[in-house]
Design an enzyme around this catalytic site. Structure first.
Site, short mmCIF file in Angstrom:
data_model
loop_
_atom_site.label_atom_id
_atom_site.label_comp_id
_atom_site.label_asym_id
_atom_site.label_seq_id
_atom_site.Cartn_x
_atom_site.Cartn_y
_atom_site.Cartn_z
N PHE A 97 28.51 80.69 -27.33
CA PHE A 97 27.40 81.78 -27.53
C PHE A 97 28.13 82.41 -26.53
O PHE A 97 28.43 82.71 -25.55
CB PHE A 97 26.40 81.16 -27.50
N ASP B 18 34.02 83.02 -20.17
CA ASP B 18 32.46 83.25 -20.27
C ASP B 18 31.93 82.09 -19.27
O ASP B 18 31.62 80.70 -19.96
CB ASP B 18 31.94 83.61 -21.86
N LYS C 170 22.95 84.34 -15.53
CA LYS C 170 21.73 83.39 -15.74
C LYS C 170 22.61 83.08 -14.78
O LYS C 170 20.85 83.91 -13.75
CB LYS C 170 22.29 82.25 -16.10
#
Ligand SMILES: *Cc1c(COP(=O)(O)O)cnc(C)c1O
Length: 393
Positions: free
Chosen positions: A135, A220, A249
């Site tokens: 993702f 990532d 995040k």
């Protein structure tokens, strides 16, 4: 009379688009790892905004940094510098261990990966290799990198030139990456994909493949960064340096902030005019991030994260109904023996604990990194009780 919460949820569905599905709970406040809903019920928050509220809710250091910054200088355009963005970029140079690294700030994980994708075009190459199950975000570029059919298929055609190989499969990666590959993008641990840990040596092998072909290696670390796995960035246990690291995040401690950090020669690829973001590097978000990093360091939270991981694995691996606890640090997937993750998630919520279930077998836990041992033990007890209730029913 209608309960206030059902009123919130009715209003939500009348005013917000249906892309998320209907939420069934409205949260109104939070302190540390406890959040309250609109009916006054408290929950132990073991999801933390999906690995985002890294110091929990309303941490005094973040509150005070944000308050001070918003009262001093709330926003400037990128025509001008401001002290916070420089200090934060310097801090990230130190944390990635490359004084020559250079940072681009944005507001989210998808944007950080978009920036990496664009950066890779500056190599003069256009093909990209990513992994199935990954993702990387929802914008068209980031979605083109994302390896999940359910999220991609409604939006085809996506950006061309991206191919996907099975996550964890070194041979498949070796076959796909060649001298035309601009970048390989990989999550150190699949987060949204269900907390899947690749075999040892996987990231090191990708590093070697990228070195031999000249492709950029992009990690990532949007979900696995900022101490989440017990190290600053989720790839460090393999002793490698990627060419590009993306974070978001946890970086802003709940404020919207993302970063694309280019190491070594990759830091020279972007030229003036190549990319930009109005809000990227916003002073308030940077002030929050500096406060977050300061607390992570001063409170030695990375060490505590590893201690919590050891405790949770030692206890929960032997819970009846648990197959294995996988993951690293405080990004853990509790893999169940039966397909009961969705009902267990609901039962936990009814019993005052928030988690999520990325698939029918897995409960993901990603609490704040300053969670206390007492809260961890409370969580495990409630989990054990509810799991037993379901498997013995
Ligand atoms: C959440 C996530 C993203 C996307 O971040 P947004 O802020 O939602 O755009 C990208 N990559 C990974 C690994 C993520 O977990």
């Amino acid at each position: 009379m209608k309960k206030e919460s059902s009123n919130f949820e009715e209003r939500w569905s009348r005013a917000l688009q249906s892309n998320y599905g209907q939420p069934h709970m409205t949260l109104v406040s939070g302190k540390g790892s406890v959040v309250k809903d609109s009916e006054g019920r408290s929950y132990l928050d073991f999801l933390a905004g999906i690995a985002t509220n890294i110091l929990g809710h309303s941490h005094p250091a973040v509150v005070s940094a944000v308050r001070k910054q918003v009262a001093t200088l709330g926003h400037v355009s990128n025509f001008y510098a401001h002290p916070g963005v420089i200090e934060l970029a310097e801090k990230l140079q130190t944390l990635v261990g490359d004084p020559k690294a250079k940072v681009f700030f944005c507001n989210s994980g998808a944007e950080a990966n978009e920036a990496a994708f664009k950066l890779s075009r500056k190599t003069g190459r256009t093909s990209v290799v990513a992994t199935f199950g990954s993702f990387h975000g929802r914008t068209l570029g980031a979605l083109s990198l994302t390896g999940q059919h359910s999220k991609r298929d409604p939006f085809l055609p996506l950006v061309e030139g991206v191919s996907h190989v099975p996550f964890g499969d070194i041979a498949a990666m070796k076959r796909k990456v060649n001298a035309r590959t601009a970048m390989v993008i990989v999550e150190p641990i699949l987060g949204e994909g269900g907390v899947v840990v690749p075999p040892p040596g996987y990231l090191r092998a990708i590093r070697d493949i990228c070195d031999r072909t000249g492709a950029l290696m992009v990690c990532d670390a949007v979900q696995t960064g900022m101490g989440r796995t017990g190290q600053w960035f989720g790839y460090e246990h393999e002793g490698i340096f990627p060419d590009v690291v993306t974070v978001a995040k946890g970086l802003g401690g709940g404020l919207p902030l993302g970063a694309m950090i280019a190491l070594g020669d990759a830091s020279k690829l972007f030229q003036p005019g190549d990319h930009g973001s109005t809000f990227g590097g916003n002073p308030i978000a940077c002030a929050a991030a500096l406060a977050v990093i300061d607390v992570l360091e001063k409170d030695k939270l990375l060490i505590k994260v590893r201690a919590h991981e050891a405790l949770i694995k030692a206890e929960m691996n032997s819970f009846p109904g648990v197959k294995i606890v996988r993951g690293q640090g405080l990004l853990l997937g509790v893999v169940l023996k039966r397909k009961i993750a969705y009902i267990l998630r609901e039962a936990l919520e009814d019993d005052g604990v928030l988690v999520n279930a990325p698939d029918p077998y897995v409960i993901r836990i990603a609490p704040a990194l300053n969670i206390s041992e007492k809260e961890v033990r409370t969580f495990m007890e409630i989990f054990r009780k509810n799991l037993a209730g379901i498997i013995n029913a």
